[in-house]
Structure formats: structure tokens, C-alpha cells
Design an enzyme around this catalytic site. Structure first.
Site, PDB file in Angstrom:
ATOM      1  CE  LYS A 291     121.038  37.787  28.620  1.00  0.00           C
ATOM      2  NZ  LYS A 291     120.123  36.829  29.051  1.00  0.00           N
ATOM      3  NE  ARG A 326     113.822  39.669  27.428  1.00  0.00           N
ATOM      4  CZ  ARG A 326     114.808  40.471  27.814  1.00  0.00           C
ATOM      5  NH1 ARG A 326     116.038  40.422  27.612  1.00  0.00           N
ATOM      6  NH2 ARG A 326     114.612  41.665  28.377  1.00  0.00           N
TER       7      ARG A 326
HETATM    8  C1  9MG Z   1     114.539  39.967  31.552  1.00  0.00           C
HETATM    9  N1  9MG Z   1     115.802  39.178  30.831  1.00  0.00           N
HETATM   10  C2  9MG Z   1     116.763  39.402  30.363  1.00  0.00           C
HETATM   11  N2  9MG Z   1     117.462  38.495  29.921  1.00  0.00           N
HETATM   12  C3  9MG Z   1     116.568  37.433  29.937  1.00  0.00           C
HETATM   13  C4  9MG Z   1     116.653  36.152  29.366  1.00  0.00           C
HETATM   14  O1  9MG Z   1     117.492  35.625  28.829  1.00  0.00           O
HETATM   15  N3  9MG Z   1     115.430  35.556  29.213  1.00  0.00           N
HETATM   16  C5  9MG Z   1     114.223  35.909  29.754  1.00  0.00           C
HETATM   17  N4  9MG Z   1     113.048  35.394  29.816  1.00  0.00           N
HETATM   18  N5  9MG Z   1     114.124  37.007  30.294  1.00  0.00           N
HETATM   19  C6  9MG Z   1     115.191  37.813  30.274  1.00  0.00           C
END
Ligand code: 9MG
Length: 360
Positions: A291, A326
Site C-alpha cells: 500500500k 492479506r
Molecule cells: C479488498 N481489500 C483491499 N485492501 C483490503 C484490506 O486491507 N482488508 C480487506 N479485508 N480487504 C481489502
């Protein structure tokens, strides 16, 4: 009256086992970490900072909630069993996602990417058909379903799949096609039917924090008093809404929404004080991979160059009790977590010997 307990003074591995055995710390999430201090917060004000083992009676229940392991997520092994958080691989079937946009529009390319992530150690794959990057154009459920369904059908034969969507129709179609989890960045607020779809299907759900429900405008709302307490309060409210709709807490994971309507300072504060969220009694998911704030701090403009920074954040989140990460870079993340655990935990025999000595 709103109360939060913030665990502080975290220990890991041998230090954690020894401190718990010596009565100087409490186990965090029943696992390999421990906390020595607690900050007690009442109505947004700090009511005390003290040794965790000396918490006053009136706060005991909130402290105990921090010591229990969270329920397993989506029937997968928990962090205590795996020795690391679960790794959720990101698969965007979109032309415009910030990191992998356009690479997986062809279902065959998407499938190859999913299988590569599974081979690299991913525990599940998160499939999305609408970009959620700040300012991204909205996509309707019809287009979204057409993008992701062939991919979900194919991957769900081999691995647990979560569907990243805020549309109830997409949730329904994806669950019918074999997805097992709903991941909604709006915490089931965008679509009035979403709560009902998740309740009826009996599937696990990820509730994420973001201000508003529209990624196009979320950065305009990046204003908080204490961002951690506001995010924790929001998630508590969404858990309550889910429970009222028939979704039990043991099927819910919570997520602070790193990068969603947050400044760099908000993101760092949320990561540092992540343990506050453990008191909600749900697994905590963190999605920080590649990010923008990682690019800012590591001086890397292109998302693909943010792997090293992403690994640093993944390890920091794991050390603070995250149950699910994630990520885009699965192999690198799994290796970093393995090495973190091996070097932070020490040898089990050594830890046991320390604990026995401490117990006398
Ligand atoms: C779809 N998406 C993009 N960034 C995310 C994040 O930080 N958490 C979750 N749950 N989904 C995300």
C-alpha cells in the site's frame, strides 16, 4: 460507558513463557506472546496504566478477553497451531487495481496466479472484481460477477476462496460458485441485502473499517480523534449489527482497513496499537501489502517494489496478534513469518525449561 483495554509491553517466545510462568505477564490470545502492561481506557480517556497482572477487578473480564485465543477463522488452523497467521493471497480480476490491475483479467492467467500463490503457501485466495483503491471507478454486480465467477469456480475446487465484494448479488453468486468467505470492505453496510445474504448462507465474513462506503471518496474523510478507538468502536458496532442479523461472532473476522480513509500517521498508529482490536474476540485481519504508505516510507513509487516494506509490516502485524494477513507476495511473506517465528520463539525446550525454573 465505553471501555477498552490496550495490552502493552509485549513479549515473545522464551521471554513470554517465562514472564507468564513467573506471574509477571498474561498470555496474549492464549499463544506464544504475552503482555506485561495494560492501559485502561474509559470513554476515550486513559484511566490507568499498570502491570497486567494487577488489573482491577472491574476490568478483569476485558483483560481475560485478550488472553483467550480467537475462534478459528473459516475452519482453518489457528495461528497457535500454524505458528504464524494465515496468509490470504490477493487475486484482483480487475483492469485497474493499484498493484496487480490488468494482470489477471484472462481467467487462465488468474488461475495460474492463484495456483502459484497456493504452491507458495497461501492458506486461502481472496478474489475481487472491483478495485477498491482510493478514487477507483465503481463496478456494478453484473460486470463484477462476470469477471470473478469463472475464476472462483476453478480455484474453489482446490482451496478456500473469499470473495472481495460489497454487493449482495455478487456475494450470493460467489458463494454458490464455491467461495466460502465474504470479505466486504464496507463491513456489510454498502448493500442493504448483504447482512441477510451472509446470515442465511452461514459463511464467515471479514468486516473492514472504512469511513463511508465508497472508496472513491474515503480519503476525504480521513479525520479522527483517536483513530484506534474510533476504528475499534466502529468494528464493535458492526459485530453487534451482525449478531442482531443472525451472524454469530465466531464467524466474524475484523480488519482495521489499513489505507482506507487513513493518513500515513493513522496507518502506523493502527498497526502499532493493533492489540486493542484483539479485545473484540474475533480474529484480526491486516491488509497492508504494497500500500501507498509503505511506498512513502520506503521510497518506492511502484507497488511491485514495495515487497521488502510489506514484509516488515507483515511481521509487525503478526507480532501484535494478527490472525490473517492479506498479501500479494505469498512466498516472501510465508518465508518472513517462518524466520520471524524461528528467531523470536527460541527453541521450545528452552522455553519450557525457563518456565519450569520460573515456577520453581
Ligand atoms: C479488498 N481489500 C483491499 N485492501 C483490503 C484490506 O486491507 N482488508 C480487506 N479485508 N480487504 C481489502
Amino acid at each position: 460507558m465505553t471501555r477498552w483495554v490496550e495490552p502493552m509491553g509485549l513479549l515473545h517466545g522464551r521471554g513470554a513463557f517465562a514472564a507468564v510462568a513467573a506471574g509477571a505477564a498474561l498470555p496474549l490470545e492464549g499463544g506464544a506472546a504475552a503482555f506485561t502492561l495494560v492501559r485502561l481506557i474509559e470513554n476515550g480517556q486513559v484511566a490507568g496504566l499498570m502491570p497486567a497482572v494487577e488489573t482491577p477487578e472491574a476490568w478483569q473480564e476485558a483483560v481475560l478477553a485478550l488472553t483467550r485465543p480467537p475462534p478459528p477463522f473459516a475452519g482453518l488452523p489457528d495461528a497457535a497451531t500454524l505458528g504464524r497467521p494465515l496468509v490470504m493471497g490477493v487475486l484482483n480480476v480487475t483492469p485497474d487495481s493499484f498493484s496487480d490491475g490488468g494482470r489477471h483479467m484472462d481467467p487462465r492467467a488468474a488461475l495460474m496466479a492463484a495456483h502459484a500463490m497456493l504452491e507458495a503457501g497461501a492458506d486461502m485466495i481472496d478474489v475481487g472484481g472491483e478495485s477498491t483503491r482510493p478514487g477507483a471507478a465503481a463496478v456494478g454486480p453484473e460486470e463484477e460477477i462476470a469477471r470473478i465467477l469463472p475464476v472462483i469456480r476453478a480455484i474453489a475446487k482446490d482451496a478456500p476462496v473469499s470473495v472481495d465484494t460489497r454487493h449482495a448479488a455478487t456475494m450470493r453468486a460467489a458463494l454458490e460458485a464455491g467461495a466460502e468467505v465474504v470479505n466486504d470492505v464496507t463491513a456489510l453496510r454498502h448493500d442493504p441485502e448483504a447482512l441477510g445474504v451472509v446470515a442465511e448462507s452461514g459463511c464467515p465474513v471479514v468486516l473492514m473499517h472504512m469511513p463511508g462506503t465508497d472508496p472513491a471518496t474515503m480519503q476525504a474523510h480521513a479525520a479522527y480523534g483517536d483513530v484506534v478507538l474510533e476504528v475499534a468502536g466502529f468494528l464493535a458496532g458492526r459485530i453487534a449489527a451482525c449478531e442482531e442479523a443472525g451472524i454469530p461472532r465466531h464467524r466474524i473476522a475484523v480488519d482495521p482497513g489499513i489505507g482506507f480513509g487513513k493518513t500515513l500517521e493513522h496507518n502506523l498508529e493502527l498497526l502499532d496499537r493493533l492489540p486493542v482490536l484483539l479485545g473484540l474476540g474475533c480474529p484480526v485481519l491486516v491488509g497492508a501489502s504494497r500500500k501507498r504508505f509503505i511506498g512513502t516510507l520506503s521510497g518506492t513509487a511502484a507497488p511491485r517494489d514495495r515487497v521488502a516494506g510489506s514484509l516488515g509490516v507483515a511481521v509487525a502485524a503478526a507480532a501484535r496478534g494478527a490472525s490473517v494477513l492479506r498479501v500479494h507476495d505469498v512466498a516472501e511473506t510465508v518465508a518472513a513469518l517462518r524466520l520471524w517465528r524461528a528467531s523470536a520463539a527460541g527453541l521450545a525446550q528452552g522455553a519450557e525449561a525457563d518456565a519450569e525454573a520460573a515456577a520453581g
